[in-house]
Design a protein around this motif. Structure first.
Motif, PDB file in Angstrom:
ATOM      1  N   SER A  32      34.595  46.701  37.070  1.00 53.43           N
ATOM      2  CA  SER A  32      34.563  46.508  35.625  1.00 53.43           C
ATOM      3  C   SER A  32      35.237  47.705  34.958  1.00 53.43           C
ATOM      4  O   SER A  32      35.252  48.804  35.515  1.00 53.43           O
ATOM      5  CB  SER A  32      33.117  46.370  35.125  1.00 53.43           C
ATOM      6  OG  SER A  32      32.519  45.198  35.655  1.00 53.43           O
ATOM      7  N   GLY A  76      44.762  43.397  35.504  1.00 51.70           N
ATOM      8  CA  GLY A  76      45.016  42.331  36.463  1.00 51.70           C
ATOM      9  C   GLY A  76      44.172  42.409  37.715  1.00 51.70           C
ATOM     10  O   GLY A  76      44.156  41.465  38.508  1.00 51.70           O
ATOM     11  N   ALA A  77      43.465  43.511  37.914  1.00 53.88           N
ATOM     12  CA  ALA A  77      42.645  43.674  39.117  1.00 53.88           C
ATOM     13  C   ALA A  77      41.347  42.872  38.993  1.00 53.88           C
ATOM     14  O   ALA A  77      40.924  42.499  37.901  1.00 53.88           O
ATOM     15  CB  ALA A  77      42.343  45.149  39.348  1.00 53.88           C
ATOM     16  N   ASP A  78      40.718  42.623  40.138  1.00 52.99           N
ATOM     17  CA  ASP A  78      39.462  41.866  40.154  1.00 52.99           C
ATOM     18  C   ASP A  78      38.236  42.764  40.079  1.00 52.99           C
ATOM     19  O   ASP A  78      37.135  42.294  39.793  1.00 52.99           O
ATOM     20  CB  ASP A  78      39.385  41.019  41.433  1.00 52.99           C
ATOM     21  CG  ASP A  78      40.432  39.915  41.456  1.00 52.99           C
ATOM     22  OD1 ASP A  78      40.741  39.374  40.376  1.00 52.99           O
ATOM     23  OD2 ASP A  78      40.953  39.618  42.546  1.00 52.99           O
ATOM     24  N   ALA A  79      38.397  44.038  40.361  1.00 49.84           N
ATOM     25  CA  ALA A  79      37.281  44.985  40.337  1.00 49.84           C
ATOM     26  C   ALA A  79      37.857  46.388  40.209  1.00 49.84           C
ATOM     27  O   ALA A  79      39.018  46.618  40.547  1.00 49.84           O
ATOM     28  CB  ALA A  79      36.437  44.853  41.615  1.00 49.84           C
ATOM     29  N   GLN A 129      37.548  51.679  44.536  1.00 48.86           N
ATOM     30  CA  GLN A 129      36.983  50.812  45.567  1.00 48.86           C
ATOM     31  C   GLN A 129      36.363  51.639  46.688  1.00 48.86           C
ATOM     32  O   GLN A 129      35.265  51.321  47.176  1.00 48.86           O
ATOM     33  CB  GLN A 129      38.061  49.889  46.122  1.00 48.86           C
ATOM     34  CG  GLN A 129      37.543  48.893  47.164  1.00 48.86           C
ATOM     35  CD  GLN A 129      38.629  47.957  47.661  1.00 48.86           C
ATOM     36  OE1 GLN A 129      39.811  48.157  47.392  1.00 48.86           O
ATOM     37  NE2 GLN A 129      38.244  46.939  48.392  1.00 48.86           N
ATOM     38  N   THR A 179      35.195  39.275  28.901  1.00 45.06           N
ATOM     39  CA  THR A 179      35.355  38.908  30.305  1.00 45.06           C
ATOM     40  C   THR A 179      36.808  39.148  30.717  1.00 45.06           C
ATOM     41  O   THR A 179      37.669  39.420  29.876  1.00 45.06           O
ATOM     42  CB  THR A 179      34.989  37.437  30.542  1.00 45.06           C
ATOM     43  OG1 THR A 179      35.902  36.606  29.808  1.00 45.06           O
ATOM     44  CG2 THR A 179      33.550  37.161  30.084  1.00 45.06           C
ATOM     45  N   SER A 180      37.085  39.003  31.997  1.00 42.32           N
ATOM     46  CA  SER A 180      38.426  39.260  32.505  1.00 42.32           C
ATOM     47  C   SER A 180      39.468  38.306  31.937  1.00 42.32           C
ATOM     48  O   SER A 180      40.623  38.682  31.746  1.00 42.32           O
ATOM     49  CB  SER A 180      38.443  39.174  34.038  1.00 42.32           C
ATOM     50  OG  SER A 180      37.872  40.335  34.606  1.00 42.32           O
ATOM     51  N   ASP A 181      39.093  37.054  31.670  1.00 48.32           N
ATOM     52  CA  ASP A 181      40.070  36.086  31.166  1.00 48.32           C
ATOM     53  C   ASP A 181      40.705  36.568  29.864  1.00 48.32           C
ATOM     54  O   ASP A 181      41.930  36.535  29.709  1.00 48.32           O
ATOM     55  CB  ASP A 181      39.408  34.720  30.951  1.00 48.32           C
ATOM     56  CG  ASP A 181      39.303  33.919  32.238  1.00 48.32           C
ATOM     57  OD1 ASP A 181      39.895  34.343  33.250  1.00 48.32           O
ATOM     58  OD2 ASP A 181      38.625  32.876  32.241  1.00 48.32           O
ATOM     59  N   ARG A 184      33.109  42.366  34.961  1.00 48.32           N
ATOM     60  CA  ARG A 184      33.508  41.657  36.172  1.00 48.32           C
ATOM     61  C   ARG A 184      32.303  41.507  37.094  1.00 48.32           C
ATOM     62  O   ARG A 184      31.311  42.221  36.933  1.00 48.32           O
ATOM     63  CB  ARG A 184      34.641  42.419  36.861  1.00 48.32           C
ATOM     64  CG  ARG A 184      35.944  42.359  36.064  1.00 48.32           C
ATOM     65  CD  ARG A 184      36.961  43.330  36.573  1.00 48.32           C
ATOM     66  NE  ARG A 184      38.249  43.123  35.897  1.00 48.32           N
ATOM     67  CZ  ARG A 184      39.237  44.003  35.897  1.00 48.32           C
ATOM     68  NH1 ARG A 184      39.092  45.147  36.540  1.00 48.32           N
ATOM     69  NH2 ARG A 184      40.365  43.755  35.277  1.00 48.32           N
ATOM     70  N   ARG A 243      43.079  39.415  30.335  1.00 50.88           N
ATOM     71  CA  ARG A 243      44.323  39.043  31.008  1.00 50.88           C
ATOM     72  C   ARG A 243      45.186  38.122  30.159  1.00 50.88           C
ATOM     73  O   ARG A 243      46.183  37.585  30.635  1.00 50.88           O
ATOM     74  CB  ARG A 243      44.008  38.369  32.343  1.00 50.88           C
ATOM     75  CG  ARG A 243      43.402  39.329  33.367  1.00 50.88           C
ATOM     76  CD  ARG A 243      42.906  38.587  34.586  1.00 50.88           C
ATOM     77  NE  ARG A 243      42.364  39.523  35.577  1.00 50.88           N
ATOM     78  CZ  ARG A 243      41.676  39.143  36.642  1.00 50.88           C
ATOM     79  NH1 ARG A 243      41.439  37.861  36.854  1.00 50.88           N
ATOM     80  NH2 ARG A 243      41.219  40.049  37.496  1.00 50.88           N
ATOM     81  N   GLU A 293      28.575  34.604  30.603  1.00 49.25           N
ATOM     82  CA  GLU A 293      28.926  35.804  31.372  1.00 49.25           C
ATOM     83  C   GLU A 293      29.041  37.020  30.455  1.00 49.25           C
ATOM     84  O   GLU A 293      28.547  38.111  30.786  1.00 49.25           O
ATOM     85  CB  GLU A 293      30.247  35.573  32.099  1.00 49.25           C
ATOM     86  CG  GLU A 293      30.710  36.752  32.941  1.00 49.25           C
ATOM     87  CD  GLU A 293      32.075  36.526  33.565  1.00 49.25           C
ATOM     88  OE1 GLU A 293      32.671  37.512  34.053  1.00 49.25           O
ATOM     89  OE2 GLU A 293      32.556  35.373  33.564  1.00 49.25           O
TER      90      GLU A 293
END
Length: 270
Positions: free
Chosen positions: A265, A260-263, A229, A115-117, A144, A120, A18
């Motif tokens: 990037s 902590g958000a999902d979107a 968004q 990546t996000s991991d 992301r 976080r 990724e």
């Protein structure tokens, strides 16, 4: 403006593919090099406790296991890297002291991709993320799902040093964007600032940007995420750790909310 080298730290785990795909996506519009840098756990990190009350055989076994894990991780990272279909690429495997090698590689890269991991605080590269952003103060892209270069980019602006640095360093990315929108939340900041100043800075460089002033909100980060968004932003540019990192860790801070958000990037700079 342009970028010439995009770096992706690799752990030998599932997230490598990724991170490399995102690095290629970021590098391709600029014809930049993609550098895959395998970043293992450092043998030197266990040396302080191996000499305190442990038998020689236990010490040796612990170090051998760490070296074996690093070798397996490097093979996995190389395999992921070799599957990247991109002409300008370079692979490096860091040796002890890993932190020094990681610093040197990042200083000679335009952007570092995670990546996000990792962002976080999860996984093998969590410490590397903190080192790159907070200690080395290098710009990072947190990739992301849905990452796209050439789409809509939002720029979080509150006039501070970190936000200013991010807004400047992201210029090559902004120049490729279909739309740039400066997001400003004056009521959420004690600082007095005028978003039109950043708009004028971009205009002087031939970049057209719109300004959106967000409604009164006690916390800027949720408002920024909601506005991004609504815009359909592919990337949000923001300053990172505007307060001391210990304070950010204890009280949360806007940076932790964004991480902590999902979107979308994130393009961050401290």
């Amino acid at each position: 403006m342009s970028w010439a080298r995009i770096m992706a730290p690799l752990s030998g785990g599932q997230g490598d593919a990724e991170a490399l795909a995102a690095a290629v996506m970021l590098a391709e519009p600029f014809g930049a090099e993609v550098a895959g840098v395998y970043t293992p756990a450092d043998v030197a990190d266990v040396m302080p406790w191996t000499g305190e009350g442990l038998l020689g055989g236990v010490q040796t076994a612990a170090l051998d296991a760490l070296r074996e894990a690093a070798a397996i991780g490097e093979r996995n990272a190389r395999f992921a890297f070799e599957r990247v279909a991109y002409p300008k690429q370079r692979f490096a495997a860091l040796q002890t002291p890993v932190w020094a090698g990681l610093s040197a590689e990042s200083r000679l890269s335009d952007v570092v991709v995670f990546t996000s991991d990792a962002a976080r605080g999860r996984g093998a590269l969590a410490g590397s993320f903190q080192q790159i952003v907070a200690d080395e103060q290098r710009p990072v892209l947190i990739a992301r799902p849905g990452l796209k270069v050439g789409g809509v980019v939002a720029v979080a602006w509150e006039g501070g040093k970190e936000a200013s640095r991010a807004a400047r360093l992201a210029l090559p990315l902004l120049e490729k964007a279909s739309q740039v929108v400066i997001l400003s939340a004056p009521k959420a900041s004690a600082r007095s600032f005028d978003p039109s100043r950043l708009q004028a800075y971009y205009a002087a460089r031939g970049l057209e940007a719109a300004v959106e002033v967000l409604p009164d909100h006690g916390d800027a980060a949720p408002a920024l995420l909601a506005a991004s968004q609504k815009l359909g932003a592919d990337i949000l540019v923001a300053g990172a750790f505007g307060h001391p990192r210990l304070q950010e860790f204890i009280f949360g801070g806007a940076t932790r909310t964004l991480l902590g958000a999902d979107a979308p990037s994130l393009f961050l700079s401290h």
